[in-house]
Design an enzyme around this catalytic site. Structure first.
Site, PDB file in Angstrom:
ATOM      1  N   SER A 165       0.785  -1.239   0.000  1.00 22.59           N
ATOM      2  CA  SER A 165       0.000   0.000   0.000  1.00 22.59           C
ATOM      3  C   SER A 165       0.818   1.292   0.000  1.00 22.59           C
TER       4      SER A 165
ATOM      5  N   THR B 224      -8.440   2.678  -4.247  1.00 25.56           N
ATOM      6  CA  THR B 224      -7.911   3.991  -3.872  1.00 25.56           C
ATOM      7  C   THR B 224      -8.254   5.054  -4.910  1.00 25.56           C
ATOM      8  N   ASP B 225      -8.266   6.299  -4.468  1.00 24.22           N
ATOM      9  CA  ASP B 225      -8.486   7.399  -5.421  1.00 24.22           C
ATOM     10  C   ASP B 225      -7.262   7.623  -6.318  1.00 24.22           C
ATOM     11  N   GLU B 226      -6.121   7.018  -5.946  1.00 24.31           N
ATOM     12  CA  GLU B 226      -4.896   7.254  -6.733  1.00 24.31           C
ATOM     13  C   GLU B 226      -4.998   6.687  -8.143  1.00 24.31           C
TER      14      GLU B 226
ATOM     15  N   TYR C 199       2.409   1.809  -7.560  1.00 26.32           N
ATOM     16  CA  TYR C 199       1.323   1.416  -6.642  1.00 26.32           C
ATOM     17  C   TYR C 199      -0.037   1.645  -7.285  1.00 26.32           C
ATOM     18  N   SER C 200      -0.257   2.882  -7.772  1.00 25.73           N
ATOM     19  CA  SER C 200      -1.598   3.179  -8.284  1.00 25.73           C
ATOM     20  C   SER C 200      -1.875   2.410  -9.577  1.00 25.73           C
TER      21      SER C 200
ATOM     22  N   LYS D  28      -3.032  -0.975  -8.435  1.00 27.12           N
ATOM     23  CA  LYS D  28      -4.411  -0.925  -7.910  1.00 27.12           C
ATOM     24  C   LYS D  28      -5.401  -0.729  -9.057  1.00 27.12           C
TER      25      LYS D  28
ATOM     26  N   PRO E 238      10.607  15.136   7.077  1.00 28.25           N
ATOM     27  CA  PRO E 238      11.004  15.250   5.668  1.00 28.25           C
ATOM     28  C   PRO E 238       9.817  15.557   4.741  1.00 28.25           C
TER      29      PRO E 238
ATOM     30  N   ASN F 143       0.005  19.561   2.060  1.00 24.32           N
ATOM     31  CA  ASN F 143       0.862  18.850   3.019  1.00 24.32           C
ATOM     32  C   ASN F 143       1.474  19.795   4.048  1.00 24.32           C
TER      33      ASN F 143
ATOM     34  N   GLY G 178       7.223  11.331  -9.806  1.00 21.89           N
ATOM     35  CA  GLY G 178       5.829  11.119 -10.247  1.00 21.89           C
ATOM     36  C   GLY G 178       4.807  11.569  -9.222  1.00 21.89           C
ATOM     37  N   HIS G 179       5.184  12.505  -8.361  1.00 22.05           N
ATOM     38  CA  HIS G 179       4.335  12.928  -7.240  1.00 22.05           C
ATOM     39  C   HIS G 179       3.045  13.576  -7.738  1.00 22.05           C
TER      40      HIS G 179
HETATM   41  P1  NAD Z   1      -1.623  -1.720   5.049  1.00 24.51           P
HETATM   42  O1  NAD Z   1      -0.351  -1.760   4.278  1.00 24.51           O
HETATM   43  O2  NAD Z   1      -1.654  -1.100   6.385  1.00 24.51           O
HETATM   44  O3  NAD Z   1      -2.157  -3.223   5.240  1.00 24.51           O
HETATM   45  C1  NAD Z   1      -2.088  -4.183   4.221  1.00 24.51           C
HETATM   46  C2  NAD Z   1      -2.303  -5.551   4.859  1.00 24.51           C
HETATM   47  O4  NAD Z   1      -2.267  -6.534   3.804  1.00 24.51           O
HETATM   48  C3  NAD Z   1      -1.213  -5.929   5.866  1.00 24.51           C
HETATM   49  O5  NAD Z   1      -1.811  -6.455   7.031  1.00 24.51           O
HETATM   50  C4  NAD Z   1      -0.407  -6.996   5.153  1.00 24.51           C
HETATM   51  O6  NAD Z   1       0.169  -7.955   6.014  1.00 24.51           O
HETATM   52  C5  NAD Z   1      -1.458  -7.622   4.245  1.00 24.51           C
HETATM   53  N1  NAD Z   1      -0.858  -8.255   3.064  1.00 24.51           N
HETATM   54  C6  NAD Z   1       0.065  -7.705   2.223  1.00 24.51           C
HETATM   55  N2  NAD Z   1       0.399  -8.607   1.283  1.00 24.51           N
HETATM   56  C7  NAD Z   1      -0.337  -9.725   1.518  1.00 24.51           C
HETATM   57  C8  NAD Z   1      -0.432 -10.982   0.869  1.00 24.51           C
HETATM   58  N3  NAD Z   1       0.321 -11.283  -0.199  1.00 24.51           N
HETATM   59  N4  NAD Z   1      -1.294 -11.893   1.351  1.00 24.51           N
HETATM   60  C9  NAD Z   1      -2.054 -11.600   2.443  1.00 24.51           C
HETATM   61  N5  NAD Z   1      -1.986 -10.427   3.104  1.00 24.51           N
HETATM   62  C10 NAD Z   1      -1.138  -9.500   2.646  1.00 24.51           C
HETATM   63  O7  NAD Z   1      -2.676  -1.092   4.060  1.00 24.51           O
HETATM   64  P2  NAD Z   1      -3.907  -0.116   4.361  1.00 24.51           P
HETATM   65  O8  NAD Z   1      -3.428   1.269   4.358  1.00 24.51           O
HETATM   66  O9  NAD Z   1      -4.677  -0.637   5.516  1.00 24.51           O
HETATM   67  O10 NAD Z   1      -4.743  -0.333   3.024  1.00 24.51           O
HETATM   68  C11 NAD Z   1      -5.666  -1.409   2.927  1.00 24.51           C
HETATM   69  C12 NAD Z   1      -6.308  -1.371   1.553  1.00 24.51           C
HETATM   70  O11 NAD Z   1      -6.962  -0.112   1.363  1.00 24.51           O
HETATM   71  C13 NAD Z   1      -5.303  -1.485   0.401  1.00 24.51           C
HETATM   72  O12 NAD Z   1      -5.895  -2.267  -0.608  1.00 24.51           O
HETATM   73  C14 NAD Z   1      -5.102  -0.058  -0.063  1.00 24.51           C
HETATM   74  O13 NAD Z   1      -4.776  -0.015  -1.428  1.00 24.51           O
HETATM   75  C15 NAD Z   1      -6.472   0.531   0.203  1.00 24.51           C
HETATM   76  N6  NAD Z   1      -6.509   1.977   0.480  1.00 24.51           N
HETATM   77  C16 NAD Z   1      -5.681   2.531   1.428  1.00 24.51           C
HETATM   78  C17 NAD Z   1      -5.795   3.886   1.710  1.00 24.51           C
HETATM   79  C18 NAD Z   1      -4.924   4.550   2.751  1.00 24.51           C
HETATM   80  O14 NAD Z   1      -4.942   5.786   2.863  1.00 24.51           O
HETATM   81  N7  NAD Z   1      -4.176   3.817   3.551  1.00 24.51           N
HETATM   82  C19 NAD Z   1      -6.718   4.671   1.016  1.00 24.51           C
HETATM   83  C20 NAD Z   1      -7.532   4.084   0.049  1.00 24.51           C
HETATM   84  C21 NAD Z   1      -7.428   2.731  -0.197  1.00 24.51           C
HETATM   85  O1  DAU Z   2      -5.042   8.497  -1.688  1.00 25.58           O
HETATM   86  C1  DAU Z   2      -5.120   7.232  -1.117  1.00 25.58           C
HETATM   87  C2  DAU Z   2      -3.721   6.710  -0.883  1.00 25.58           C
HETATM   88  O2  DAU Z   2      -3.169   7.459   0.192  1.00 25.58           O
HETATM   89  C3  DAU Z   2      -3.678   5.210  -0.555  1.00 25.58           C
HETATM   90  O3  DAU Z   2      -4.152   4.496  -1.659  1.00 25.58           O
HETATM   91  C4  DAU Z   2      -2.259   4.774  -0.208  1.00 25.58           C
HETATM   92  O4  DAU Z   2      -2.263   3.416   0.187  1.00 25.58           O
HETATM   93  C5  DAU Z   2      -1.750   5.637   0.922  1.00 25.58           C
HETATM   94  O5  DAU Z   2      -0.400   5.312   1.188  1.00 25.58           O
HETATM   95  C6  DAU Z   2      -1.870   7.130   0.576  1.00 25.58           C
HETATM   96  O6  DAU Z   2      -0.934   7.496  -0.456  1.00 25.58           O
HETATM   97  P1  DAU Z   2      -0.112   8.871  -0.399  1.00 25.58           P
HETATM   98  O7  DAU Z   2       1.098   8.708  -1.220  1.00 25.58           O
HETATM   99  O8  DAU Z   2      -0.993  10.035  -0.675  1.00 25.58           O
HETATM  100  O9  DAU Z   2       0.216   8.893   1.189  1.00 25.58           O
HETATM  101  P2  DAU Z   2       1.570   9.221   1.991  1.00 25.58           P
HETATM  102  O10 DAU Z   2       1.211   9.249   3.423  1.00 25.58           O
HETATM  103  O11 DAU Z   2       2.702   8.370   1.558  1.00 25.58           O
HETATM  104  O12 DAU Z   2       1.894  10.707   1.513  1.00 25.58           O
HETATM  105  C7  DAU Z   2       0.956  11.761   1.715  1.00 25.58           C
HETATM  106  C8  DAU Z   2       1.558  13.025   1.135  1.00 25.58           C
HETATM  107  O13 DAU Z   2       2.682  13.410   1.943  1.00 25.58           O
HETATM  108  C9  DAU Z   2       2.098  12.862  -0.280  1.00 25.58           C
HETATM  109  O14 DAU Z   2       1.896  14.068  -0.999  1.00 25.58           O
HETATM  110  C10 DAU Z   2       3.591  12.634  -0.069  1.00 25.58           C
HETATM  111  C11 DAU Z   2       3.889  13.456   1.178  1.00 25.58           C
HETATM  112  N1  DAU Z   2       4.978  12.915   2.036  1.00 25.58           N
HETATM  113  C12 DAU Z   2       4.908  11.619   2.436  1.00 25.58           C
HETATM  114  C13 DAU Z   2       5.900  11.073   3.217  1.00 25.58           C
HETATM  115  C14 DAU Z   2       5.845   9.629   3.644  1.00 25.58           C
HETATM  116  C15 DAU Z   2       6.020  13.738   2.434  1.00 25.58           C
HETATM  117  O15 DAU Z   2       6.056  14.941   2.085  1.00 25.58           O
HETATM  118  N2  DAU Z   2       7.010  13.197   3.215  1.00 25.58           N
HETATM  119  C16 DAU Z   2       7.002  11.892   3.608  1.00 25.58           C
HETATM  120  O16 DAU Z   2       7.948  11.463   4.304  1.00 25.58           O
END
Ligand code: NAD
Ligand code: DAU
Length: 347
Positions: A85, A130-132, A155-156, A159, A210, A254, A288-289
């Site tokens: 993720s 995800t919205d990504e 990642y995106s 997904k 950072p 951010n 690619g941010h």
């Molecule tokens: P996370 O990384 O915290 O958790 C992922 C879980 O999946 C972990 O418990 C990991 O052990 C398990 N996993 C990974 N690979 C596996 C495999 N091969 N087999 C079985 N289990 C496995 O992720 P999250 O942030 O809780 O995200 C959960 C879901 O929601 C993801 O599909 C992510 O794309 C989606 N999502 C996340 C966000 C966000 O902001 N975090 C937003 C929108 C959608």
């Molecule tokens: O939009 C949904 C997505 O949000 C989920 O699908 C992803 O699983 C989840 O990781 C998240 O992705 P982002 O890349 O948006 O989240 P992240 O927390 O990594 O970063 C949020 C913003 O902050 C992004 O613009 C990058 C910036 N950032 C992130 C980190 C880790 C920094 O500036 N410094 C950092 O160290």
């Protein structure tokens, strides 16, 4: 009803599992998780002995194992959250994301198709996305359910691919599916590689914060408990073959978010106002941010009467409180392999 929840030991998954186990005693909830660096059974300590809950350690990439599991438990429904993720890790190792997010999802779809052929209603494959997948917005506009997919990170892209496969299996093999695409989540139990928990941890330890690039990137933040509620509503009341966007109605640049976080942390840690802001360090940008994400959540708002329950200030305050009260959890997940990741990503 036997429900398989994948990735239930992760951040969002653990909140979904807890909600379902506590609220729906009539369901048997099976939590399948590989326990990668992101999975943690500590997240579910409070419900581990509930009668309607079982944990299964396993890999969604293991076709034989997944087939045997479906054969044994005859799952009626799947809520699929397991994934790699983190965007930054996907830039380091894209293939790991293709494996779990694409192949793993197809394995589950194949098993669901095979073992649900003669079942009637009440079966559903719910894919959490995800919205990504929509790529990036400019300064204006919102992602709707009909926005074209245009992913920019490995990642995106993985997904987006998994979303396409779920939809394709629905159209080709008649699998009743639903997909939701959610914005950035925050809250308790999030692994400290993502912005908010990473910065909370660094502020606690007086380490640099950072900020990538100039910090003028925008995300739409949603409290994880509100995402779990949306998932519950979509699972029970969403239409088959539909997608739902979920967002926080809550856009933050951010740098503004980080300043708010610093102010709340100073207050809670009883430090002089302005202390944590001094830790802000602008670092090399993420390749690619995506500039801006913002969700139009009017479909779920109108059709399922869902809206976020907390303001960002309230949610952030609760989140910080959780991390401050769970320092052992934080220390546990930041020892060992985390240190290597941190060095590789930020040195
Ligand atoms: P996370 O990384 O915290 O958790 C992922 C879980 O999946 C972990 O418990 C990991 O052990 C398990 N996993 C990974 N690979 C596996 C495999 N091969 N087999 C079985 N289990 C496995 O992720 P999250 O942030 O809780 O995200 C959960 C879901 O929601 C993801 O599909 C992510 O794309 C989606 N999502 C996340 C966000 C966000 O902001 N975090 C937003 C929108 C959608
Ligand atoms: O939009 C949904 C997505 O949000 C989920 O699908 C992803 O699983 C989840 O990781 C998240 O992705 P982002 O890349 O948006 O989240 P992240 O927390 O990594 O970063 C949020 C913003 O902050 C992004 O613009 C990058 C910036 N950032 C992130 C980190 C880790 C920094 O500036 N410094 C950092 O160290």
């Amino acid at each position: 009803m036997n429900i398989l929840i994948t990735g239930g030991a992760g951040f969002i998954g653990s909140h979904v599992v807890r909600r379902f186990v506590k609220k729906y005693k009539e369901y048997n909830i099976y939590n399948l998780d590989l326990l990668t660096y992101a999975g943690n059974l500590e997240n579910l300590k409070d419900i581990e002995n509930e009668e309607n809950y079982s944990f299964i350690k396993g890999d969604i990439n293991d076709e034989n194992f997944i087939n045997a599991l479906f054969f044994k438990y005859k799952f009626d429904c799947v809520i699929h959250l397991a994934a790699e993720s983190h965007v930054d890790r996907s830039i380091i190792d894209p293939l790991a994301f293709v494996k779990t997010n694409v192949f793993g999802t197809i394995n589950l779809l194949n098993a669901f198709k095979k073992h649900n052929q003669n079942k009637g209603q009440n079966r559903r494959f719910y894919h959490i996305s995800t919205d990504e997948v929509y790529g990036t917005l400019g300064q204006t506009g919102l992602f709707t359910e009909s926005t074209a997919y245009s992913p920019n990170s490995p990642y995106s892209a993985s997904k987006a691919s998994s979303d396409h496969f779920v939809r394709a299996y629905g159209e080709t093999y008649g699998i009743p599916y639903v997909i939701s695409n959610c914005s950035n989540n925050y809250g308790p139990n999030q692994f400290p590689e993502k912005l908010i928990p990473l910065f909370i941890n660094n502020i606690i330890n007086n380490k640099p914060l950072p900020v990538y690039g100039d910090g003028n990137y925008t995300r739409d933040w949603l409290y994880v408990i509100d995402h779990a509620l949306a998932i519950d509503l979509i699972f029970h009341k969403g239409e088959n073959h539909e997608t739902y966007n979920i967002g926080g109605f809550n856009e933050w640049k951010n740098i503004d978010l980080v300043k708010l976080l610093c102010a709340q942390m100073d207050d809670k840690l009883e430090r002089e106002p302005g202390t944590s802001e001094k830790l802000i360090t602008f670092v090399k940008d993420r390749p690619g941010h995506d500039l801006r994400y913002a969700i139009d959540a009017s479909k779920i708002n109108k059709s399922l009467d869902w809206k976020p329950s907390v303001t960002f200030e309230q949610g952030l305050s609760k989140t910080i409180d959780w991390y401050l009260s769970n320092k052992l959890w934080l220390e546990g997940v930041t020892s060992g392999a985390y240190k290597n990741y941190y060095l590789k990503q930020y040195s």
